[in-house]
Design a protein around this motif. Structure first.
Motif, PDB file in Angstrom:
ATOM      1  N   LEU A 192       0.830  -1.208   0.000  1.00 10.02           N
ATOM      2  CA  LEU A 192       0.000   0.000   0.000  1.00 10.02           C
ATOM      3  C   LEU A 192       0.868   1.263   0.000  1.00 10.02           C
ATOM      4  O   LEU A 192       0.530   2.256  -0.650  1.00 10.02           O
ATOM      5  CB  LEU A 192      -0.929  -0.002   1.215  1.00 10.02           C
ATOM      6  N   ALA A 193       1.990   1.222   0.718  1.00 14.06           N
ATOM      7  CA  ALA A 193       2.896   2.382   0.745  1.00 14.06           C
ATOM      8  C   ALA A 193       3.389   2.715  -0.654  1.00 14.06           C
ATOM      9  O   ALA A 193       3.486   3.896  -1.029  1.00 14.06           O
ATOM     10  CB  ALA A 193       4.068   2.088   1.671  1.00 14.06           C
ATOM     11  N   LYS A 194       3.679   1.686  -1.443  1.00 15.66           N
ATOM     12  CA  LYS A 194       4.159   1.920  -2.811  1.00 15.66           C
ATOM     13  C   LYS A 194       3.042   2.380  -3.720  1.00 15.66           C
ATOM     14  O   LYS A 194       3.240   3.227  -4.595  1.00 15.66           O
ATOM     15  CB  LYS A 194       4.827   0.658  -3.335  1.00 15.66           C
ATOM     16  N   LEU A 195       1.844   1.817  -3.509  1.00 14.63           N
ATOM     17  CA  LEU A 195       0.694   2.275  -4.302  1.00 14.63           C
ATOM     18  C   LEU A 195       0.392   3.750  -4.035  1.00 14.63           C
ATOM     19  O   LEU A 195       0.006   4.500  -4.939  1.00 14.63           O
ATOM     20  CB  LEU A 195      -0.538   1.426  -3.987  1.00 14.63           C
ATOM     21  N   LYS A 196       0.583   4.157  -2.779  1.00 19.37           N
ATOM     22  CA  LYS A 196       0.336   5.555  -2.405  1.00 19.37           C
ATOM     23  C   LYS A 196       1.585   6.420  -2.582  1.00 19.37           C
ATOM     24  O   LYS A 196       1.582   7.606  -2.257  1.00 19.37           O
ATOM     25  CB  LYS A 196      -0.143   5.624  -0.945  1.00 19.37           C
ATOM     26  N   ARG A 197       2.663   5.798  -3.050  1.00 20.38           N
ATOM     27  CA  ARG A 197       3.940   6.492  -3.336  1.00 20.38           C
ATOM     28  C   ARG A 197       4.570   7.100  -2.087  1.00 20.38           C
ATOM     29  O   ARG A 197       5.319   8.062  -2.165  1.00 20.38           O
ATOM     30  CB  ARG A 197       3.735   7.562  -4.416  1.00 20.38           C
ATOM     31  N   TYR A 198       4.231   6.513  -0.944  1.00 18.84           N
ATOM     32  CA  TYR A 198       4.880   6.969   0.288  1.00 18.84           C
ATOM     33  C   TYR A 198       6.355   6.611   0.283  1.00 18.84           C
ATOM     34  O   TYR A 198       7.172   7.334   0.866  1.00 18.84           O
ATOM     35  CB  TYR A 198       4.196   6.354   1.512  1.00 18.84           C
ATOM     36  N   ASP A 199       6.698   5.538  -0.412  1.00 21.79           N
ATOM     37  CA  ASP A 199       8.109   5.128  -0.450  1.00 21.79           C
ATOM     38  C   ASP A 199       8.988   6.170  -1.126  1.00 21.79           C
ATOM     39  O   ASP A 199      10.200   6.177  -0.952  1.00 21.79           O
ATOM     40  CB  ASP A 199       8.245   3.777  -1.165  1.00 21.79           C
ATOM     41  N   GLU A 200       8.364   7.089  -1.894  1.00 17.86           N
ATOM     42  CA  GLU A 200       9.109   8.152  -2.570  1.00 17.86           C
ATOM     43  C   GLU A 200       9.055   9.473  -1.800  1.00 17.86           C
ATOM     44  O   GLU A 200       9.656  10.456  -2.226  1.00 17.86           O
ATOM     45  CB  GLU A 200       8.532   8.373  -3.979  1.00 17.86           C
TER      46      GLU A 200
END
Length: 344
Positions: free
Chosen positions: A73-81
């Protein structure tokens, strides 16, 4: 198997797969994955921390149950960036969606920054950085900088008066400039039109009021006699008498352990030696409490010109209108010091 049966089987398999996917998606989004059946915790993310480091720490500390769903979910929401430093309150039974939305938006939990009286401004760096990310070694040079003091309308001797001891809510990631700006804002908020008018009526600037308050602060721990002591010093200033305040001499000598001022001490050459020089010292000799500033602004109007510590060592003082009265009181205290064998 005929064509109709194949279609029916396909629909059943597809429906099951869709249901399974929907169920897993729902779990990823909305089921508790943060501190399941645990108490809420504060979680700090420092400058430069990567998403992988955040995720690993969350998992290692058992804050998240399922690292895979959190990562997805973090990657889908681009939190990882877009990892943002801060101090965050992760609540019991939060979902991935709630946690990631909070972290991605940088919705920090404020911390309480509390500091009390300090003798010198350099002591403030350590006192003001105990609950925030800032390193005291980064703040200290700013507190001792003439140009920084000047930028806020003070000089190095009076800069400490900008800092009012209190408890403030700030963000953990507050920068040095933001912290100083906040202190100036609180200073300006305190010095209302009414308080400035009181200071003007006394004949002093806000910085000078703070300087008097710092002396009173060093003289007594008792709020009930602080306005009386303030009145003594204001009377002496008004009459042009030297303040002859022991705390200013201790500050000048940088020796705060002295319990008995000697005559030779009074010759120590420093603008802070109010036995040698008339008027106020160049700036506060400590960071007085707000109550001590109020004691000066609301000083007791009386005719006392002298005071001396009581000979019972209670911490209270005895006041006098004449030098003759004062010398009697002072001799009693000196005798009490002799009996206790306090010679310095």
């Amino acid at each position: 198997m005929n064509k109709k049966n194949l279609i029916a089987a396909g629909l059943i398999v597809g429906s099951v797969m869709l249901s399974s996917f929907a169920f897993y998606a729902y779990q990823i989004l909305y089921t508790p994955n943060i501190l399941v059946d645990q108490e809420s915790q504060l979680f700090a993310i420092y400058d430069g921390t990567t998403f992988e480091e955040v995720r690993n720490e969350l998992y290692d500390r058992r804050i998240i149950n399922d690292a895979v769903s959190f990562s997805l979910l973090a990657k889908l929401k681009r939190y990882d960036e877009n990892v943002k430093p801060g101090l965050y309150e992760l609540k019991s039974n939060m979902s991935n969606t709630e946690a990631i939305n909070m972290l991605r938006a940088g919705l920090q939990t404020p911390v309480k920054l509390t500091f009390s009286t300090a003798r010198k401004i350099e002591e403030l760096a350590g006192k003001m950085t105990t609950t925030i990310q800032m390193d005291s070694t980064d703040l200290a040079p700013l507190l001792s900088s003439d140009s920084v003091a000047s930028a806020y309308g003070f000089n190095q001797e009076t800069f400490i008066s900008m800092f009012l001891p209190n408890t403030y809510e700030v963000y953990w990631t507050i920068s040095e400039k933001e912290l100083l700006d906040r202190m100036k804002k609180e200073y300006d908020k305190y010095w209302t039109v009414e308080r400035k008018a009181k200071a003007e009526e006394i004949g002093l600037t806000p910085e000078e009021i703070t300087t008097v308050a710092s002396i009173v602060n060093a003289e007594t721990n008792f709020a009930d006699e602080a306005p009386t002591i303030a009145g003594v010093y204001l009377n002496r200033l008004d009459r042009g008498y030297k303040l002859q305040a022991d705390p200013t001499l201790k500050f000048a000598m940088n020796n705060f352990e002295i319990r008995r001022i000697l005559n030779k001490d009074k010759e120590f050459d420093s603008p802070y030696n109010t036995y040698k020089y008339a008027g106020l010292p160049p700036g506060p000799i400590n960071m007085p409490s707000i109550s001590m500033i109020e004691a000066v602004l609301n000083y007791e109007d009386h005719n006392y010109l002298y005071f001396c510590a009581k000979d019972d060592f209670s911490g209270y003082h005895v006041f006098a209108k004449t030098l003759v009265e004062h010398n009697i009181n002072a001799r009693k205290f000196q005798n009490a010091l002799d009996l206790q064998r306090i010679y310095r």
